[in-house]
Design a protein around this motif. Structure first.
Motif, mmCIF file in Angstrom:
data_model
loop_
_atom_site.group_PDB
_atom_site.id
_atom_site.type_symbol
_atom_site.label_atom_id
_atom_site.label_comp_id
_atom_site.label_asym_id
_atom_site.label_seq_id
_atom_site.Cartn_x
_atom_site.Cartn_y
_atom_site.Cartn_z
ATOM 1 N N LEU A 230 0.814 -1.208 0.000
ATOM 2 C CA LEU A 230 0.000 0.000 0.000
ATOM 3 C C LEU A 230 0.853 1.265 0.000
ATOM 4 O O LEU A 230 0.471 2.277 -0.575
ATOM 5 N N ARG A 231 2.011 1.222 0.629
ATOM 6 C CA ARG A 231 2.950 2.339 0.600
ATOM 7 C C ARG A 231 4.260 1.888 1.229
ATOM 8 O O ARG A 231 4.292 0.940 2.022
ATOM 9 N N PHE A 232 5.338 2.570 0.898
ATOM 10 C CA PHE A 232 6.667 2.216 1.387
ATOM 11 C C PHE A 232 7.153 3.269 2.376
ATOM 12 O O PHE A 232 7.116 4.474 2.077
ATOM 13 N N GLY A 233 7.578 2.812 3.539
ATOM 14 C CA GLY A 233 8.150 3.726 4.515
ATOM 15 C C GLY A 233 7.200 4.796 4.997
ATOM 16 O O GLY A 233 7.623 5.871 5.432
ATOM 17 N N GLY A 234 5.889 4.544 4.930
ATOM 18 C CA GLY A 234 4.907 5.508 5.395
ATOM 19 C C GLY A 234 4.649 6.656 4.445
ATOM 20 O O GLY A 234 3.939 7.601 4.807
ATOM 21 N N LEU A 235 5.183 6.612 3.214
ATOM 22 C CA LEU A 235 5.035 7.720 2.270
ATOM 23 C C LEU A 235 3.910 7.438 1.288
ATOM 24 O O LEU A 235 3.869 6.360 0.681
ATOM 25 N N PRO A 236 3.001 8.393 1.086
ATOM 26 C CA PRO A 236 1.915 8.189 0.121
ATOM 27 C C PRO A 236 2.428 7.984 -1.299
ATOM 28 O O PRO A 236 3.497 8.469 -1.672
ATOM 29 N N ARG A 237 1.642 7.233 -2.084
ATOM 30 C CA ARG A 237 1.876 6.984 -3.506
ATOM 31 C C ARG A 237 3.198 6.280 -3.772
ATOM 32 O O ARG A 237 3.874 6.538 -4.759
ATOM 33 N N THR A 238 3.568 5.391 -2.875
ATOM 34 C CA THR A 238 4.764 4.568 -3.075
ATOM 35 C C THR A 238 4.404 3.084 -3.052
ATOM 36 O O THR A 238 5.267 2.237 -2.846
ATOM 37 N N GLY A 239 3.116 2.756 -3.262
ATOM 38 C CA GLY A 239 2.705 1.365 -3.305
ATOM 39 C C GLY A 239 3.264 0.664 -4.538
ATOM 40 O O GLY A 239 3.599 1.296 -5.550
ATOM 41 N N HIS A 240 3.351 -0.649 -4.472
ATOM 42 C CA HIS A 240 3.903 -1.424 -5.565
ATOM 43 C C HIS A 240 3.535 -2.890 -5.369
ATOM 44 O O HIS A 240 2.893 -3.256 -4.381
ATOM 45 N N LEU A 241 3.945 -3.716 -6.304
ATOM 46 C CA LEU A 241 3.803 -5.160 -6.190
ATOM 47 C C LEU A 241 5.191 -5.735 -5.981
ATOM 48 O O LEU A 241 6.093 -5.495 -6.783
ATOM 49 N N GLU A 242 5.364 -6.475 -4.893
ATOM 50 C CA GLU A 242 6.686 -7.004 -4.564
ATOM 51 C C GLU A 242 6.757 -8.488 -4.911
ATOM 52 O O GLU A 242 5.903 -9.275 -4.503
ATOM 53 N N ARG A 243 7.782 -8.834 -5.697
ATOM 54 C CA ARG A 243 8.018 -10.230 -6.090
ATOM 55 C C ARG A 243 9.168 -10.778 -5.254
ATOM 56 O O ARG A 243 10.259 -10.206 -5.226
ATOM 57 N N ILE A 244 8.907 -11.881 -4.564
ATOM 58 C CA ILE A 244 9.901 -12.466 -3.656
ATOM 59 C C ILE A 244 10.276 -13.851 -4.183
ATOM 60 O O ILE A 244 9.418 -14.724 -4.330
ATOM 61 N N VAL A 245 11.554 -14.030 -4.486
ATOM 62 C CA VAL A 245 12.051 -15.296 -5.014
ATOM 63 C C VAL A 245 12.452 -16.183 -3.841
ATOM 64 O O VAL A 245 13.188 -15.759 -2.941
ATOM 65 N N LEU A 246 11.969 -17.417 -3.849
ATOM 66 C CA LEU A 246 12.230 -18.377 -2.783
ATOM 67 C C LEU A 246 12.976 -19.580 -3.337
ATOM 68 O O LEU A 246 12.838 -19.930 -4.519
ATOM 69 N N ASN A 247 13.758 -20.243 -2.487
ATOM 70 C CA ASN A 247 14.340 -21.510 -2.902
ATOM 71 C C ASN A 247 13.351 -22.638 -2.608
ATOM 72 O O ASN A 247 12.236 -22.400 -2.130
ATOM 73 N N GLU A 248 13.756 -23.870 -2.884
ATOM 74 C CA GLU A 248 12.835 -24.992 -2.719
ATOM 75 C C GLU A 248 12.382 -25.163 -1.279
ATOM 76 O O GLU A 248 11.286 -25.657 -1.016
ATOM 77 N N ALA A 249 13.219 -24.762 -0.330
ATOM 78 C CA ALA A 249 12.869 -24.879 1.083
ATOM 79 C C ALA A 249 11.972 -23.745 1.559
ATOM 80 O O ALA A 249 11.515 -23.757 2.702
ATOM 81 N N GLY A 250 11.727 -22.757 0.689
ATOM 82 C CA GLY A 250 10.905 -21.621 1.084
ATOM 83 C C GLY A 250 11.688 -20.484 1.701
ATOM 84 O O GLY A 250 11.091 -19.561 2.268
#
Length: 412
Positions: free
Chosen positions: A338-358
């Motif tokens: 919804l926002r980054f670091g408490g700043l308005p209009r900094t929302g985004h979609l975050e992609r997190i790469v995991l290994n097989e163990a998670g």
């Protein structure tokens, strides 16, 4: 089990008045300009991705008011909840003009209102739709789980399956697991008062918990606290603040849940039966006044997060990708911000790469150029990603590969 009260009270009461701190923080936040606003482009937009090449973002509809969640129907249409209390259908990429009738009356204020929507695993046969919402009551609004049968343009026979008592107002996500049970988050263990935050540690209170329920809202007999005195049988895990994302990891079937902290210390947790995830006794977060919530980020008997954010990203919807359209993204976890670091209009979609163990390997920000609050993310039956933006004129976005791109080799 009574030790949690004295431990938690000592930690919370050692700080400043948290209610005053939160009010001051909101006043300061209202004065922050943030980055300049940017309207969504009229047509599709092509953006870069670190490990795929280029992606195309298409706005399917822009006429949603504070959309919260979506679900895909067998006929290819979608259901979308709007926080003020409407359930909408999107057919062929177009928003049906009339909302679906029969939804409950909601208390819509702040994050409260009509929240998540989920279909029964046997929806094609029984038509059952599940909703979480903030229910208005004389004693104060509270979180509720309701169920109705979708028939044409209405929900028939809507009934409450579970109503939080004592009242508590927070976010709630739901999803049916591989075991056929309905998992429900109940947030709202905010630090506006020590007593409210400590409800997350009370096993006889549903606030600040993940619940595990049958499809009729009753607790199954193999839940971890069934039969124990002063323990609610619906509770599956405890020690949560305000969890706004829920997803099951393909293959393992593990339940992963994202959770808001006040400032820094947002988490994704892998939920296991009977475990304690620490809030508010342990946390990496700071109060809105800037002071640490606690000097103990971890202690024995409490679980460490699988993913941690400092500063906060205000994580919302959560989804694992296992489709074919983005082969290098298979197994990746996507979290709305919804926002980054408490700043308005900094929302985004975050992609997190995991290994097989998670275990986490790396992260990428997507859609940051759009400057939108991302409320939910889901993988569609077509293998594409669908995203809801949280705004008075919210949009449903579809993320698709650009024709002719070759997937990169480093995905994960």
């Amino acid at each position: 089990m009574r030790g949690w009260r004295s431990i938690g009270a000592a930690l919370i009461l050692a700080g400043v008045c948290l209610g005053a701190g939160a009010a001051l923080a909101q006043e300061v936040a209202d004065r922050r300009p943030g980055v300049p606003p940017r309207p969504l482009p009229d047509g599709p937009v092509v953006l870069d991705s670190a490990e795929y090449g280029q992606i195309r973002v298409v706005a399917l509809t822009r006429r949603l008011e504070r959309p919260w969640s979506l679900a895909f129907l067998p006929d290819g249409s979608m259901l979308v909840t709007e926080r003020p209390g409407r359930l909408r259908r999107i057919t062929g990429g177009s928003l049906d003009p009339a909302p679906i009738a029969g939804t409950p009356a909601v208390h819509a204020e702040g994050i409260a209102g009509l929240m998540d929507v989920a279909l029964h695993p046997d929806f094609a046969a029984n038509g059952l739709v599940y909703l979480t919402y903030s229910k208005p009551r004389p004693a104060g609004p509270t979180v509720a789980l309701a169920r109705g049968r979708l028939a044409g343009g209405a929900l028939d026979g809507l009934e409450d399956l579970l109503v939080l008592d004592p009242p508590g107002s927070g976010a709630s996500r739901i999803g049916f697991g591989p075991d056929g049970m309905l998992y429900m988050t109940v947030g709202g263990a905010f630090e506006s008062s020590p007593e409210n935050a400590l409800r997350a540690q009370d096993p006889n209170d549903l606030l600040g918990k993940v619940l595990r329920l049958r499809d009729d809202g009753t607790p199954p007999g193999d839940n971890p606290f069934v039969g124990l005195p002063e323990h609610r049988p619906e509770v599956y895990s405890l020690g949560h603040r305000n969890h706004q994302g829920l997803a099951f990891r393909p293959g393992s079937g593990e339940l992963w849940v994202s959770e808001h902290a006040p400032q820094g210390g947002d988490e994704v947790n892998v939920i296991a039966a009977g475990r304690n995830y620490g809030w508010p006794v342990v946390s990496y977060s700071r109060q809105y006044s800037g002071q640490r919530m606690t000097e103990a980020p971890w202690r024995p008997g409490m679980e460490l997060p699988a993913v941690l954010w400092v500063p906060s990203i205000a994580p919302s919807g959560l989804a694992f990708y296992d489709g074919e359209r983005f082969p290098d993204w298979k197994g990746n976890l996507f979290a709305g911000s919804l926002r980054f670091g408490g700043l308005p209009r900094t929302g985004h979609l975050e992609r997190i790469v995991l290994n097989e163990a998670g275990d986490e390997l790396r992260r990428e920000w997507l859609l940051a150029e759009l400057r939108q609050r991302i409320r939910d993310v889901r993988q569609g039956p077509d293998g594409l990603l669908y995203v809801l933006t949280d705004a008075d004129d919210g949009a449903l976005l579809r993320i698709e590969p650009v024709a002719g791109d070759v997937a990169g080799s480093g995905g994960g």
